[in-house]
Design an enzyme around this catalytic site. Structure first.
Site, PDB file in Angstrom:
ATOM      1  N   LEU A  28     -27.268  -4.254   3.642  1.00 29.39           N
ATOM      2  CA  LEU A  28     -26.309  -4.764   2.657  1.00 29.39           C
ATOM      3  C   LEU A  28     -26.830  -5.998   1.928  1.00 29.39           C
ATOM      4  O   LEU A  28     -26.126  -6.602   1.125  1.00 29.39           O
ATOM      5  CB  LEU A  28     -24.962  -5.065   3.341  1.00 29.39           C
ATOM      6  CG  LEU A  28     -24.324  -3.868   4.051  1.00 29.39           C
ATOM      7  CD1 LEU A  28     -22.963  -4.253   4.631  1.00 29.39           C
ATOM      8  CD2 LEU A  28     -24.157  -2.676   3.114  1.00 29.39           C
ATOM      9  N   GLY A  29     -28.053  -6.390   2.224  1.00 25.50           N
ATOM     10  CA  GLY A  29     -28.639  -7.568   1.582  1.00 25.50           C
ATOM     11  C   GLY A  29     -29.134  -7.264   0.169  1.00 25.50           C
ATOM     12  O   GLY A  29     -28.957  -6.151  -0.345  1.00 25.50           O
ATOM     13  N   GLN A  30     -29.769  -8.258  -0.435  1.00 22.02           N
ATOM     14  CA  GLN A  30     -30.198  -8.148  -1.838  1.00 22.02           C
ATOM     15  C   GLN A  30     -31.142  -6.960  -2.043  1.00 22.02           C
ATOM     16  O   GLN A  30     -30.934  -6.130  -2.923  1.00 22.02           O
ATOM     17  CB  GLN A  30     -30.893  -9.449  -2.277  1.00 22.02           C
ATOM     18  CG  GLN A  30     -31.223  -9.487  -3.752  1.00 22.02           C
ATOM     19  CD  GLN A  30     -32.243 -10.569  -4.111  1.00 22.02           C
ATOM     20  OE1 GLN A  30     -32.910 -11.129  -3.235  1.00 22.02           O
ATOM     21  NE2 GLN A  30     -32.360 -10.856  -5.386  1.00 22.02           N
ATOM     22  N   LEU A  31     -32.190  -6.876  -1.249  1.00 14.77           N
ATOM     23  CA  LEU A  31     -33.151  -5.771  -1.383  1.00 14.77           C
ATOM     24  C   LEU A  31     -32.585  -4.491  -0.770  1.00 14.77           C
ATOM     25  O   LEU A  31     -32.679  -3.405  -1.356  1.00 14.77           O
ATOM     26  CB  LEU A  31     -34.480  -6.157  -0.704  1.00 14.77           C
ATOM     27  CG  LEU A  31     -35.538  -5.065  -0.603  1.00 14.77           C
ATOM     28  CD1 LEU A  31     -35.939  -4.538  -1.971  1.00 14.77           C
ATOM     29  CD2 LEU A  31     -36.785  -5.587   0.139  1.00 14.77           C
ATOM     30  N   ASP A  52     -26.231  -2.774   9.291  1.00 20.30           N
ATOM     31  CA  ASP A  52     -26.123  -4.215   9.026  1.00 20.30           C
ATOM     32  C   ASP A  52     -25.225  -4.794  10.113  1.00 20.30           C
ATOM     33  O   ASP A  52     -24.615  -4.050  10.887  1.00 20.30           O
ATOM     34  CB  ASP A  52     -25.551  -4.470   7.627  1.00 20.30           C
ATOM     35  CG  ASP A  52     -26.043  -5.785   7.037  1.00 20.30           C
ATOM     36  OD1 ASP A  52     -26.685  -5.779   5.969  1.00 20.30           O
ATOM     37  OD2 ASP A  52     -25.794  -6.852   7.653  1.00 20.30           O
ATOM     38  N   ILE A  53     -25.133  -6.142  10.139  1.00 16.89           N
ATOM     39  CA  ILE A  53     -24.262  -6.752  11.149  1.00 16.89           C
ATOM     40  C   ILE A  53     -22.879  -7.046  10.581  1.00 16.89           C
ATOM     41  O   ILE A  53     -22.067  -7.671  11.230  1.00 16.89           O
ATOM     42  CB  ILE A  53     -24.871  -8.065  11.719  1.00 16.89           C
ATOM     43  CG1 ILE A  53     -25.239  -9.019  10.575  1.00 16.89           C
ATOM     44  CG2 ILE A  53     -26.051  -7.776  12.615  1.00 16.89           C
ATOM     45  CD1 ILE A  53     -25.520 -10.434  11.042  1.00 16.89           C
ATOM     46  N   TYR A 160     -39.528 -20.046   8.423  1.00 17.99           N
ATOM     47  CA  TYR A 160     -39.564 -18.720   7.800  1.00 17.99           C
ATOM     48  C   TYR A 160     -41.016 -18.233   7.690  1.00 17.99           C
ATOM     49  O   TYR A 160     -41.338 -17.098   8.066  1.00 17.99           O
ATOM     50  CB  TYR A 160     -38.934 -18.838   6.409  1.00 17.99           C
ATOM     51  CG  TYR A 160     -38.901 -17.575   5.590  1.00 17.99           C
ATOM     52  CD1 TYR A 160     -38.100 -16.503   5.952  1.00 17.99           C
ATOM     53  CD2 TYR A 160     -39.652 -17.470   4.411  1.00 17.99           C
ATOM     54  CE1 TYR A 160     -38.048 -15.355   5.178  1.00 17.99           C
ATOM     55  CE2 TYR A 160     -39.598 -16.325   3.632  1.00 17.99           C
ATOM     56  CZ  TYR A 160     -38.793 -15.273   4.018  1.00 17.99           C
ATOM     57  OH  TYR A 160     -38.734 -14.140   3.245  1.00 17.99           O
ATOM     58  N   LYS A 164     -43.023 -15.086   9.306  1.00 22.44           N
ATOM     59  CA  LYS A 164     -43.630 -14.074   8.428  1.00 22.44           C
ATOM     60  C   LYS A 164     -45.094 -13.826   8.811  1.00 22.44           C
ATOM     61  O   LYS A 164     -45.541 -12.687   8.867  1.00 22.44           O
ATOM     62  CB  LYS A 164     -43.507 -14.483   6.957  1.00 22.44           C
ATOM     63  CG  LYS A 164     -42.103 -14.313   6.410  1.00 22.44           C
ATOM     64  CD  LYS A 164     -41.678 -12.850   6.432  1.00 22.44           C
ATOM     65  CE  LYS A 164     -40.199 -12.651   6.209  1.00 22.44           C
ATOM     66  NZ  LYS A 164     -39.752 -11.275   6.457  1.00 22.44           N
TER      67      LYS A 164
HETATM   68  C1  AKB Z   1     -37.040 -16.893  -0.035  1.00 20.78           C
HETATM   69  O1  AKB Z   1     -36.965 -17.645  -1.012  1.00 20.78           O
HETATM   70  O2  AKB Z   1     -36.888 -17.259   1.136  1.00 20.78           O
HETATM   71  C2  AKB Z   1     -37.394 -15.442  -0.275  1.00 20.78           C
HETATM   72  C3  AKB Z   1     -38.863 -15.229  -0.196  1.00 20.78           C
HETATM   73  C4  AKB Z   1     -39.732 -15.665  -1.304  1.00 20.78           C
HETATM   74  O3  AKB Z   1     -39.342 -14.709   0.768  1.00 20.78           O
HETATM   75  N1  AKB Z   1     -36.892 -15.028  -1.540  1.00 20.78           N
END
Ligand code: AKB
Length: 340
Positions: A28-31, A52-53, A160, A164
């Site tokens: 349900l997210g943006q992508l 989704d949660i 983040y 990744k």
């Molecule tokens: C974010 O801004 O965290 C994301 C990305 C670039 O991974 N849109």
């Protein structure tokens, strides 16, 4: 008729024979919401299971085919859904984005890594293919900023980014060790009008369009000269489908291909918007957390490996994306206006 990508058709199957099944986490997210719509059109709604949660958004999408309330970290629940629907490909999109992850780093680690390992484990056990998005966030302040190459320094300083890079390595590991067909791309900021992003550093590039249409002005949380890679949603969906459809013989990198479509800074984007809304005004109120994250990311990547290995080519540049965003958001606001 829209042709199903070859990897979703059983090997040796003739036209019209049974297609394979996809599960999307974070659907349900943006992508996820746009990928879900596109895959349901291609493969048939019943062959694309969404999870989704939450269930409090996008009711039309939820009701357009199978949906499961599922936390991707829950390996048992995931395995159960995969078994019940006979899933063979997972698009694993559930994750916290960069700005939110920076305010809740332990939660980001638990979700971003916990979700990925449970997907990869189910993939190992059941022979699934996996798509996992990495990001420009996997790069850090010591990465070369301009024309950042596919294989370069990756020492991110945000949580983040840490998840990744670790995710990219984990996917490679599962491929080399267990033969899991894990593939992925490093997405830039994604721009779209259907589902709003949430908690990202690049979110300004979506907010600005709504603000331009609704108020004629926007206060940006990044400095005006902050360059970042960006991509319009139709290209992002195409990248996710094409990489999974690519001939594995041609993939040298498999995971985490750089993909980009445009690079601009807020000041420049405001100029493109001003070409269509002449009185549009931008001002700045910098958020130090998101600015620090943006400053640690590249200005512009090169995506040669994706172009050579699986034919990546974006369709939208900044000018075309801007025109389409403004048109679509205006249409939506007119519909909302008339509905009142
Ligand atoms: C974010 O801004 O965290 C994301 C990305 C670039 O991974 N849109």
């Amino acid at each position: 008729m829209i042709r199903a990508p070859s990897r979703f058709v059983k090997r040796g199957a003739s036209k019209g024979e049974q297609m394979k099944r996809v599960l999307i986490t974070g659907a349900l997210g943006q992508l996820g919401s746009e990928l879900a719509t596109s895959l349901r059109e291609r493969l048939g709604a019943d062959n694309v299971v969404l999870s989704d949660i939450r269930t409090d958004v996008n009711r039309d999408l939820i009701e357009s085919g199978p949906f499961e309330l599922l936390d991707a970290v829950d390996g048992r629940g995931l395995s159960d859904v995969v078994r019940r629907y006979d899933v063979d490909t997972v698009y694993h999109l559930a994750a916290l984005l960069s700005a939110t992850a920076e305010t809740r780093p332990q939660e980001a680690w638990n979700l971003n890594m916990g979700g990925l390992i449970s997907v990869l484990e189910v993939a190992r056990e059941r022979g699934l293919a996996v798509f996992t998005p990495s990001s420009i966030g996997s790069f850090g302040p010591t990465t070369p900023k301009d024309w950042t190459s596919q294989d370069t320094l990756q020492r991110p300083t945000s949580m983040y980014g840490v998840t990744k890079v670790a995710g990219e390595l984990l996917c490679d590991y599962y491929f080399h060790k267990y033969g899991v067909d894990a593939r992925g791309v490093r997405y830039p900021g994604l721009i779209s009008y259907k589902t709003q992003p949430g908690g990202g550093t690049t979110d300004y590039a979506v907010e600005i369009f709504y603000a331009a249409v609704e108020h004629g002005r926007y206060t940006c949380f990044l400095k005006g000269d902050t360059y970042l890679d960006m991509m319009y949603m139709p290209d992002a969906v195409k990248a996710a489908v094409d990489i999974m459809d690519a001939d594995p013989e041609h993939l040298r990198h498999r995971n985490a291909f750089n993909v980009t479509a445009m690079s601009f800074c807020p000041e420049e984007l405001a100029g493109y918007i001003r070409a269509l809304i002449p009185n549009f005004d931008i001002s700045y109120k910098v958020d130090p957390i998101r600015q620090a994250i943006a400053d640690s990311w590249p200005n512009r990547m090169e995506d040669y490996a994706a172009r050579v290995e699986w034919g990546w080519k974006p369709e939208y540049d900044t000018e075309r994306m801007t025109a389409d965003m403004l048109e679509k958001i205006r249409e939506r606001s007119n519909v909302a206006e008339h509905a009142r």
